[in-house]
Write a protein that holds these residues in place. Structure first.
Motif, PDB file in Angstrom:
ATOM      1  N   PHE A 564       0.829  -1.200   0.000  1.00 33.07           N
ATOM      2  CA  PHE A 564       0.000   0.000   0.000  1.00 33.07           C
ATOM      3  C   PHE A 564       0.865   1.252   0.000  1.00 33.07           C
ATOM      4  CE2 PHE A 564      -3.921  -2.137   0.213  1.00 33.07           C
ATOM      5  CZ  PHE A 564      -4.952  -1.214   0.264  1.00 33.07           C
ATOM      6  N   LEU A 565       1.879   1.262   0.866  1.00 27.67           N
ATOM      7  CA  LEU A 565       2.727   2.453   0.976  1.00 27.67           C
ATOM      8  C   LEU A 565       3.508   2.688  -0.312  1.00 27.67           C
ATOM      9  CD1 LEU A 565       1.998   2.133   4.017  1.00 27.67           C
ATOM     10  CD2 LEU A 565       4.330   2.893   4.530  1.00 27.67           C
ATOM     11  N   GLU A 566       4.054   1.636  -0.866  1.00 26.86           N
ATOM     12  CA  GLU A 566       4.842   1.795  -2.087  1.00 26.86           C
ATOM     13  C   GLU A 566       3.983   2.334  -3.229  1.00 26.86           C
ATOM     14  OE1 GLU A 566       7.254  -0.965  -5.310  1.00 26.86           O
ATOM     15  OE2 GLU A 566       6.583  -1.822  -3.396  1.00 26.86           O
ATOM     16  N   LYS A 567       2.766   1.789  -3.408  1.00 27.21           N
ATOM     17  CA  LYS A 567       1.895   2.246  -4.486  1.00 27.21           C
ATOM     18  C   LYS A 567       1.378   3.656  -4.220  1.00 27.21           C
ATOM     19  CE  LYS A 567       0.401  -2.389  -5.808  1.00 27.21           C
ATOM     20  NZ  LYS A 567      -0.738  -3.340  -5.938  1.00 27.21           N
ATOM     21  N   ASN A 568       1.192   4.000  -2.967  1.00 27.77           N
ATOM     22  CA  ASN A 568       0.723   5.343  -2.664  1.00 27.77           C
ATOM     23  C   ASN A 568       1.832   6.372  -2.875  1.00 27.77           C
ATOM     24  OD1 ASN A 568      -1.272   7.183  -1.732  1.00 27.77           O
ATOM     25  ND2 ASN A 568      -0.217   7.295   0.231  1.00 27.77           N
ATOM     26  N   ARG A 569       3.070   6.026  -2.502  1.00 25.22           N
ATOM     27  CA  ARG A 569       4.184   6.950  -2.728  1.00 25.22           C
ATOM     28  C   ARG A 569       4.500   7.091  -4.213  1.00 25.22           C
ATOM     29  NH1 ARG A 569       7.857   4.032   1.780  1.00 25.22           N
ATOM     30  NH2 ARG A 569       7.117   5.122   3.665  1.00 25.22           N
ATOM     31  N   ASP A 570       4.506   5.914  -4.908  1.00 25.18           N
ATOM     32  CA  ASP A 570       4.851   5.904  -6.331  1.00 25.18           C
ATOM     33  C   ASP A 570       6.219   6.550  -6.532  1.00 25.18           C
ATOM     34  OD1 ASP A 570       4.504   5.219  -8.926  1.00 25.18           O
ATOM     35  OD2 ASP A 570       3.343   6.988  -9.454  1.00 25.18           O
ATOM     36  N   THR A 571       7.213   6.039  -5.787  1.00 26.60           N
ATOM     37  CA  THR A 571       8.525   6.674  -5.720  1.00 26.60           C
ATOM     38  C   THR A 571       9.338   6.351  -6.964  1.00 26.60           C
ATOM     39  OG1 THR A 571       8.445   6.456  -3.336  1.00 26.60           O
ATOM     40  CG2 THR A 571      10.605   6.906  -4.323  1.00 26.60           C
ATOM     41  N   VAL A 572       9.890   7.395  -7.544  1.00 26.72           N
ATOM     42  CA  VAL A 572      10.852   7.267  -8.636  1.00 26.72           C
ATOM     43  C   VAL A 572      12.055   8.108  -8.268  1.00 26.72           C
ATOM     44  CG1 VAL A 572      11.263   7.554 -11.093  1.00 26.72           C
ATOM     45  CG2 VAL A 572       8.994   6.954 -10.287  1.00 26.72           C
ATOM     46  N   TYR A 573      13.274   7.545  -8.377  1.00 23.41           N
ATOM     47  CA  TYR A 573      14.471   8.261  -7.956  1.00 23.41           C
ATOM     48  C   TYR A 573      14.726   9.449  -8.867  1.00 23.41           C
ATOM     49  CZ  TYR A 573      15.232   4.252  -4.965  1.00 23.41           C
ATOM     50  OH  TYR A 573      15.096   3.282  -4.016  1.00 23.41           O
ATOM     51  N   GLU A 574      15.112  10.544  -8.250  1.00 28.30           N
ATOM     52  CA  GLU A 574      15.271  11.803  -8.968  1.00 28.30           C
ATOM     53  C   GLU A 574      16.402  11.729  -9.963  1.00 28.30           C
ATOM     54  OE1 GLU A 574      15.948  16.538  -7.941  1.00 28.30           O
ATOM     55  OE2 GLU A 574      15.883  15.038  -6.330  1.00 28.30           O
TER      56      GLU A 574
END
Length: 1845
Positions: A564-574
């Protein structure tokens, strides 16, 4: 109404069932209160005891009466509960194949998993303009309701489509948008509606994927706003998207696929433009192969990819951008295949620099390889003081790679959506819009994650809005009907929504946990447990600490908190994003440089300013980051604000089964979805109030059988209804009386139906009792009378039988006596004859036995003799064969030895040399020997001649000496001398005989050859005669056959003529429409320029006005390009531009000149090549000479054949043209079918085929003869080639191949004997003949060379023509390929244009031929007319002078003048009075002003003016008058576009003017009925044929406008008068209906028409047309068209309305049709063509009335309904609805029987009739009996300026 009354015996109920959810049962005995069980009988006849909860009083649900089953609207059911809804849907879906059903304001759509023919253009037009409840449920009905409410209420609308994956949401939304695009059209030429529809393939490619439930599942939500202007035409669109499933890019479950675009791109990887993508098949990539099978059955990814590219192009995406988009998509596939290698420490990993997929990824995106390789495995940590670069583990690198892939795809998805919105954006002001929401339905899986949570959250919001809207509609209905309002309790899911989105709700806590540096899913789940454990909508699973349960409105859903947290953050490295920002491709850099948030595209670009209907939720204190949950909540809030400002319309899609089987219904899955989509909630809200609603009139008609007789005397139906209900239903709370309706509680309608059925049952029993008693009495009387009659006849019969017995006994005794005597006598005779026969046979047997013995002995002797001889001969043959074998063996041995020696000697070189030397010597010796023999022959010849002369002298001397010696010696003789003389005589005779034999042989062979040639010529003549006889027989036979089959040919020709006329009139109609559109746009531009406001033009104005776009009269002699150019200069550029005929002539002339230029250029090049080839000297060998001679001969033969064929074809073409011209004149005069023309064509075709066959045979024969001759002559080598074939007198005729070769061989044999001609040439005759043949051969050779050159030139010309034809074919093929890429509508339009151009070119060719033939004649006639005019002017001047002198003399004496005698039927006017003439006679003329005058008076006046212009030979005046008249008529019709009287008036006048131009044209075909006086009024100088065509086109346009006006007046009456009005009172019953007509019907008002209204309207039409003098044939065609429209509209409504498909409707229809037929007969219009148009409706009415049970009934229906298609018959049977419980429904088995019997029919695939179809009109020639000089001009026309001539 007590419980015991409801639950009585035979009452049907619903009980729960684990398999079928609900099961039907029937009570076997009455239920009494307090009993603990019910005695039930199931449908399978099993008895079951059903327990009852006494405390809760939970009795089973009651089942609705059978008459209510299958209703269009679920709210029409009396008992509203779950089993009733499920059963109704199941019956409609499985038995009637109806996929749409209303449920209040909701349209329930069940996916059939099969293509149904219910979405065509005809269905769209059928639903357009109809009220929502008038037609069967359909997605088009919902779309029409939204469109109509937008136009009426000027309020924005929304269509909300929801459902599970695979339920058909996307297809339903697509059909809704297609409906708007079809019925509204576009406000500009940008074809915005096509772009709106073109966005669907793109969004399906990038947003749809295959799942386990659906092969084309939408993995995102979208809301499309279609904008409209003030005229409610589409001007633009905008799209918002919601929650794209990004995780599918990197992961797919089993038996699922990634998004379609990946597989489409892999399928097209072999294309040359995609080579740089380095793609292979989809199985080779990790991101597309995780689900297993990469293909979908029945789907071609390559074909879909082509459609996607076409959609991109249509939306304005450039080719370069498309390539860049595909590069980005391909780079994602390569990124998934990058191999990541873990290091030994497990905390770091690396990527090989040689990784092919990483290189492709960097190359496709234009980024640096080394940086991407580094930052895929490392990440940057920034602190306050330092920046660290940290390695990542293998799992972290994989997650980072997947996150990058998902981010790239999401950014590309948003960019494409934004570009689509730009393409659909418009600069025009949007007046209103209709939104179509295609969003995911409620989802629950075995494993539910973040995506399912967001989807269900959105459905909670939509369900809340849906409940509020349904509650609001109920409240409005009660207030409008003035019903006391009581609060209805309904489910409110606000607590569940607060649980999700309120402060410290699930989303708030999720965002908070995402901010924590080391937040985990477990911690977040624990916080949820702590915070919401006391909420009634939140639960914790017993066996899990990482999951939680949310109690939604539809069901409980367990969510797994993992990821849930990973999909909500949707993190992509800058760092990775920065690399992409530095891409060298602008598109890639722009995807990541944009500074906007990642909310869905167009979510913030909407121009809609809306405000929430209720206060917004209080947000949390902390500032949120742009997480996925926050973004989704924001976009969802904006969506709800938009929906709250619109009027919603709901479509709930249901998935009937999970196996995707067509028309298979799973009750469990259906109930689950019905609960989830809110349909049952709608039912519950409706059932809580008053769900059943009846209008007072309908209630009275249905239940008047329950009214007492004394109450029927009251005329107030409302009071009757009140008294009846108060007496029948004791509880006043069970019903309420509204202003216009009666409201019932649930179950009351079923109770009333039960009372009605009981009343009918009691009445039926009474009728049956009385009828049965009467029948029994009648039967008893009949039996008694029959018994008495039988007794009387039986007694008489017994007496007669006794008397007969006595007579027979006496006769039998006499017969026995005679018979016994006869039998005894016959027995004696038989014994006597047998004895004699036995004796004879016995004696013969003994004699024959003796004879056979003697004969056998004799035969044995003979056999012995022959056997002994055969044995001796066989022994001798055996010995002789052995001797021969021995001899052969010995001889073979010797031969082998000799052969071996010869082979050894032959292989030696010396032997070969000896042979060669010997051969050379032999050749030389033979040559010398020949020369010596020739010399010796000459010398011997000379010696022979000398010896012969000396011998003759010596013989004479010897004779004299002999005579003297005889005289001297007496009888002495010399034997030697006599022998010598005899020998010389014999030698001389032998020489003469040999010479004679040779001469006879030569003469005989020559005679035989000549005889053979003569025989061949005779045979050719016989063949020719036989051919002529066959042709004559064929002609006679064809005449007989044509006489026999004339009816069929007439029908076929009429059909073809009708089709051609229909196509032409459609072209005229299309031209009028385009012209009208041009005029409307021009007027609109003028209005816009003048007035700064918006003014609406009527959309139905006719396009009948144009400028001078007519061809000039024939005397202008436009025959070639120079005349055409001169005409352009005379007419003017502006008018000439509109002259289509002139333009096409010039264009064709340019093409001909271009072809001639190309031909001359080709000839010049070939001439130069021939000259260049002649420069080098060539010395061909003898073999080459032979080949050239053969080619030359073949070319000569072929040229001769082509010349003869060309002459024959020219002659046949001239005859054909003459026949066509004659037939055309006959056709124009009589309008009969050209039978002789077809016969001529067939004969020409047969002759041409025979000519081709004969030509090929002659060419093959002659080429064989030439080659054989050349081979023979080449083998001889010494004699020249004597080409005897050129001397045949009949070489052009066809001969048999074997005969010709035999004859030629005879000639060759004769020629071969010329080798020893010197031996035969004693007299020199053969030498002279040979020299003459050589000279003839040289002369023929020179002629052949000249002819071959001409032939080559002709061949080159033919080749040039072939090349031109090939070019034209290539162009046509290219055009055809381009046509295939267009849409079906564009293909039809393009085909029409091509057909029009082709017909125009053919017409021009024929016109040019006619003009070229008549050009000289016209010039001479014109010169003659000029001279004649001069002579007439001179004579007229002289006569005028004399008449003036006489008039001056007479004026003094006479005061009365008789000018009428001098009136010649011509009217003269000045040029400046032309505008006044047109204004008074056309523009300002009212039809009422000419009442009582001659019909069609303006047409006669115009013709008299035309005749005067023709008389004075003024072509300019004539052209101006006709052009002004036509334009004036068009202006009048455009001004009065909805006036039937004015349109009919000018149709009659235009037709009359056309008839006058034909009648007085001078053509004999039109003058057959003219009187002598009328013939004097014919035109003299001008041929107005082309203007007649223009007037014919104008008449067609006026006719079409007349039909359009009449149809517009009749169409609103048809449905009400033909189907709804009760022509036969009391026949039809009213069924219970829902409350569908909630808005549209109220706005339109209650307009009810009866059949008398239609008849009155048609009476008005008929009276107007007859009074205005319209031709009867045209009146008949008008009513044929109107009756077809009545038939089509009525039948279409019948096919789309379940409520009118009943037996009573069939009776009403038949009665109405009979009334219309009676009206036709009363007007003398009842002809076969008009009656046939109503045949489908008649058969439909009969189908409703026929029995529908047994196979015999099915056969009767199939034989009767021939005018109905199979689909129409099945549709009517499916829609058939009984009006009461005594009538049975049509079973499914009966419908299947009908389908099986009709499957061999080749019916069209469309269901509905095209009510807009227009029959081609025909204007038959109808000459007038009036003469021009008898017509009087009334003074009311104000035409005093016209002078009678």
């Amino acid at each position: 109404m007590s419980v015991s009354e409801l639950y009585s015996q035979y009452t049907k109920v619903w009980i729960p069932d684990p398999d079928e959810v609900w099961r039907s049962a029937e009570l076997t005995k009455d239920y009494k209160e307090g009993e603990k069980s019910l005695q039930l009988r199931l449908e399978d006849e099993t008895i079951r005891e059903y327990p009852i909860d006494v405390q809760g009083n939970q009795l089973p649900f009651l089942r609705n009466p059978d008459i209510l089953v299958g209703e269009n609207d679920l709210t029409a059911l009396s008992y509203l509960h779950e089993p009733a809804v499920l059963h109704n849907l199941k019956v409609r879906f499985l038995e009637s194949n109806h996929i749409y059903t209303y449920c209040g304001i909701v349209l329930v759509a069940i996916n059939p998993y099969e293509q149904l023919p219910i979405y065509g253009q005809d269905v769209i037009y059928a639903y357009s303009g109809q009220n929502m409840g008038d037609m069967d449920p359909h997605i088009f009905a919902v779309a029409e309701e939204a469109y109509k409410q937008m136009a009426r209420d000027e309020k924005n609308q929304s269509i909300i489509v929801s459902g599970e994956s695979g339920a058909g949401k996307t297809v339903s939304a697509k059909y809704a948008m297609r409906y708007f695009a079809t019925v509204s059209g576009s406000a500009s030429d940008t074809n915005i509606e096509e772009k709106v529809l073109a966005s669907s393939p793109i969004m399906e490619a990038i947003g749809n994927a295959k799942t386990t439930r659906n092969d084309n599942s939408s993995r995102f939500g979208k809301y499309i706003q279609i904008g409209f202007d003030k005229r409610y035409r589409i001007i633009g669109a905008n799209m918002r998207t919601y929650l794209l499933e990004k995780s599918r890019v990197v992961f797919q479950a089993d038996d699922e696929r990634n998004y379609h675009i990946f597989y489409q791109l892999c399928a097209a990887a072999s294309l040359p433009e995609f080579e740089e993508l380095s793609l292979t098949c989809a199985e080779d990539f990790f991101y597309t192969s995780q689900g297993g099978d990469t293909s979908i059955e029945g789907v071609d990814d390559a074909e879909d990819f082509e459609k996607t590219r076409q959609a991109f192009t249509l939306l304005g995406v450039r080719e370069s951008h498309q390539i860049n988009i595909f590069k980005i998509i391909a780079s994602i596939l390569h990124l998934g295949n990058v191999e990541i290698q873990a290091e030994r420490d497990g905390e770091s990993c690396s990527i090989s620099p040689e990784d092919e997929h990483l290189s492709n990824f960097c190359q496709l995106l234009g980024v640096e390889h080394s940086q991407m390789q580094h930052w895929l495995c490392h990440r940057k940590l920034v602190t306050t003081s330092e920046t660290y670069v940290k390695t990542m583990s293998l799992q972290q690198v994989v997650n980072a790679r997947n996150a990058l892939a998902k981010h790239i795809y999401a950014q590309l998805f948003d960019w494409i959506v934004g570009h689509i919105n730009k393409a659909l954006h418009t600069s025009l002001k949007q007046h209103s819009f209709i939104g179509v929401l295609d969003i995911y339905g409620f989802e629950t899986f075995d494993v539910n994650s973040f995506e399912q949570f967001c989807i269900n959250y959105a459905n909670e919001k939509l369900q809340q809005q849906f409940n509020l809207h349904v509650f609001k509609l109920e409240q409005e209905e009660y207030m409008k009907e003035q019903i006391p309002w009581t609060l209805i309790d309904f489910y409110d899911n606000q607590p569940c929504i607060d649980l999700i989105e309120a402060k410290l709700g699930i989303l708030d806590l999720l965002d908070e946990e995402c901010k924590v540096p080391k937040g985990t899913d477990q911690n977040w789940a624990q916080k949820l447990y702590d915070r919401h454990s006391g909420s009634q909508h939140f639960q914790k699973p017993r066996m899990s600490n990482t999951a939680f349960i949310v109690v939604h409105f539809a069901d409980k859903v367990e969510y797994l908190s993992e990821s849930f947290l990973e999909k909500n953050r949707d993190t992509v490295y800058e760092e990775q994003i920065n690399i992409l920002k530095a891409s060298k491709f602008p598109l890639v850099a722009d995807l990541f440089h944009d500074g906007k948030d990642s909310a869905p595209a167009a979510a913030t670009s909407s121009k809609i300013s809306v405000r929430s209907a209720r206060p917004p939720l209080k947000a949390s204190n902390k500032e949120h980051k742009k997480t996925v949950g926050h973004q989704f909540r924001t976009s969802l809030q904006l969506l709800m604000e938009t929906l709250n400002t619109t009027t919603p319309h709901y479509v709930r899609c249901i998935k009937p089964n999970d196996e995707k089987l067509p028309f298979c219904f799973d009750p469990k899955r259906a109930v689950q979805q019905l609960r989830a989509c809110g349909v049952l909630e709608t039912i519950r809200i409706s059932a809580a109030g008053y769900p059943s609603r009846w209008a007072y009139h309908d209630f009275y008609n249905r239940y008047r059988v329950l009214v007492k007789k004394k109450e029927l005397a009251n005329t107030d139906k409302k009071a009757i209804c009140k008294s009846v209900l108060e007496s029948l239903i004791k509880d006043p709370d069970k019903f309420q009386f509204g202003r216009t309706k009666i409201f019932f509680r649930a179950g009351q309608v079923a109770y009333l139906e039960k009372l009605r059925a009981d009343k009918f049952r009691a009445a039926t029993i009474m009728i049956q009792k009385t009828v049965r008693g009467w029948l029994q009495k009648v039967k008893y009387r009949r039996l008694k009378a029959a018994t008495l009659t039988l007794q009387r006849y039986c007694r008489g019969h017994l007496a007669r039988r006794l008397a007969e017995h006595l007579r027979r006994t006496r006769a039998a005794v006499v017969l026995q006596k005679q018979y016994r005597m006869r039998r005894a006598h016959q027995a004696y005779q038989r014994v006597h004859r047998a004895t004699v026969v036995i004796q004879a046979f016995a004696r013969g047997m003994f004699v024959r036995r003796l004879y056979h013995q003697v004969l056998r002995e004799h035969k044995a002797t003979i056999i012995q003799k022959h056997v002994r001889g055969w044995m001796a001969r066989r022994r001798f043959q055996r010995l002789r064969a052995a001797a021969i074998v021995i001899q052969c063996g010995f001889r073979r041995l010797k031969a082998k030895q000799e052969l071996k020696a010869l082979k050894i000697e032959a292989r030696s070189a010396e032997h070969l040399k000896r042979l060669n030397v010997g051969m050379e010597n032999k050749v030389v010796q033979l040559q010398r020997k020949i020369d010596d023999q020739n010399k010796e022959f000459k010398m011997l010849s000379e010696q022979l001649s000398a010896i012969t002369s000396t011998h003759a002298t010596e013989v004479e001397k010897l004779k004299e000496e002999l005579a003297g010696y005889q005289q001297s010696q007496g009888e002495d003789s010399s034997p030697q001398l006599q022998e010598e003389v005899e020998s010389l005589r014999t030698e001389l005779q032998r020489a003469h005989s040999e010479r004679k034999v040779l001469e006879d042989a030569h003469t005989r062979e020559k005679d035989e050859l000549r005889k053979r040639v003569a025989d061949l010529e005779q045979e050719n003549a016989l063949l020719k005669d036989e051919k002529d006889q066959l042709n004559n027989q064929i002609l006679c036979q064809s005449k007989d056959e044509s006489a026999q089959s004339s009816v069929q040919e007439n029908l076929l020709m009429k059909k073809e003529l009708e089709e051609e006329r229909s196509r032409y009139q459609n072209l005229v109609k299309e031209y009028s429409r385009l012209e009208q559109r041009y005029d409307n746009l021009r007027d609109e531009m003028t209005i816009i320029k003048q007035i700064p406001g918006h003014r609406r033009n009527p959309s139905n104005q006719s396009s009948l006005e144009s400028d001078s776009n007519y061809p000039s009269i024939s005397t202008s002699e436009v025959g070639d390009a120079e005349d055409a150019l001169q005409q352009v200069e005379e007419i003017g550029l502006e008018k000439a531009a509109m002259d289509l005929t002139l333009f096409l002539k010039l264009q064709k002339r340019v093409r001909e000149l271009e072809q001639e230029r190309k031909k001359l250029q080709v000839q010049l090049e070939k001439k130069e090549q021939q000259d260049s080839k002649k420069i080098p000297a060539e010395q061909p060998s003898s073999d080459l000479d032979l080949d050239q001679d053969a080619d030359l001969a073949y070319n000569s033969l072929k040229r001769q054949e082509l010349e003869s064929e060309n002459k024959k074809l020219k002659n046949e073409l001239n005859e054909l043209r003459k026949a066509v011209a004659d037939q055309a004149s006959e056709h124009s005069a009589t309008h009969d079918t050209p039978d002789s023309y077809c016969l001529l064509l067939n004969q020409l075709k047969l002759a041409h085929e025979e000519l081709e066959v004969r030509k090929e045979e002659v060419l093959i024969l002659r080429s064989q003869i030439v080659s054989a001759d050349q081979r023979r002559q080449a083998g001889k080598g010494s004699e020249p080639n004597i080409n005897a074939r050129t001397s045949w007198p009949n070489s052009e005729k066809h001969v048999d191949q074997e005969d010709a070769i035999e004859a030629y061989h005879g000639v060759c044999q004769t020629n071969s004997k010329a080798e020893d001609w010197r031996y035969l040439n004693e007299d020199g005759e053969l030498g002279l003949a040979y020299q003459g043949l050589k000279q003839v051969a040289r002369l023929l050779e020179a002629q052949l060379q000249a002819q071959s050159r001409e032939h080559e030139e002709e061949v080159e010309g033919l080749k040039a023509q072939v090349e031109a034809l090939k070019e034209e074919i290539d162009k046509q093929q290219q055009t055809f390929c381009q046509t295939l890429l267009l849409s079906p509508e564009a293909q039809v339009e393009f085909g029409i244009q091509q057909e029009m151009s082709r017909l125009t070119n053919e017409n021009l060719d024929l016109k040019e031929l006619v003009e070229k033939l008549e050009k000289n004649e016209r010039k001479l006639k014109k010169q003659l007319k000029i001279y004649m005019k001069k002579v007439q002017d001179l004579e007229a001047a002289q006569a005028l002078g004399q008449s003036e002198r006489r008039r001056h003399e007479l004026n003094r004496q006479v005061t009365v003048q008789r000018k009428e005698k001098d009136f010649q039927g011509m009217l003269e006017y000045h040029k400046e009075d032309e505008a006044l003439l047109i204004r008074n006679l056309v523009t300002d003329l009212k039809p009422q002003a000419l009442a009582g005058t001659v019909p069609c008076l303006p047409a006669y006046i115009l013709y008299m003016c035309i005749r005067h212009a023709d008389y004075v030979n003024d072509d300019l005046k004539l052209h101006s008058l006709l052009t002004s008249t036509i334009n004036g008529i068009k202006k009048v019709l455009k001004k009065h576009s909805d006036d039937f009287e004015m349109t009919s008036f000018w149709l009659s006048n235009t037709c009359r003017l056309l008839h006058c131009l034909k009648q007085y044209s001078g053509d004999e075909g039109f003058m057959t009925q003219n009187t002598a006086k009328q013939n004097e009024h014919c035109l003299k100088n001008f041929d107005l044929t082309e203007y007649r065509q223009v007037l014919s086109d104008l008449s067609i346009q006026i006719y079409q406008q007349l039909i359009k006006i009449s149809e517009g007046l009749l169409q609103p009456m048809i449905v009400s008068a033909m189907l709804e009005n009760e022509s036969i009172q009391g026949l039809s019953g009213v069924k219970p209906t829902g409350y569908r007509k909630r808005t549209s019907s109220l706005a339109d008002g209650d307009k009810s028409y009866c059949l008398e209204a239609i008849i009155r309207q048609m009476n008005s039409f008929h009276t107007v047309m007859c009074d205005q003098g319209l031709d009867p044939e045209i009146i008949l065609q008008v009513f044929k068209q109107l009756f077809y429209m009545i038939n089509a509209v009525t039948l279409n409504n019948l096919l789309l309305r379940k409520d009118v498909c009943s037996w009573s409707t069939g009776m009403q229809l038949r009665y109405n049709i009979s009334q219309l037929e009676e009206w036709l007969r009363g007007r003398n219009l009842h002809q076969r063509e008009v009656a046939e148009t109503m045949e489908p409706l008649i058969q439909a009415a009969q189908l409703l009335q026929l029995k529908k049970k047994s196979p015999e009934d099915a056969e009767a229906i199939c034989s009767l309904c021939t005018a109905l298609s199979t689909q129409q018959i099945v549709k009517i049977l499916n829609l058939y609805t009984p009006l009461n419980e005594f009538e049975e429904r049509v079973t499914v088995a009966f419908i299947r029987t009908i389908q099986a019997q009709l499957q061999e029919r080749n019916d069209p695939q469309h269901l509905l009739l095209d009510f807009k179809h227009m029959f081609p009109v025909l204007f038959p020639f109808n000459p007038s009996s009036l003469t021009m000089d008898s017509i009087h001009i009334p003074a009311c026309l104000n035409l005093e300026f016209l002078n009678e001539v």
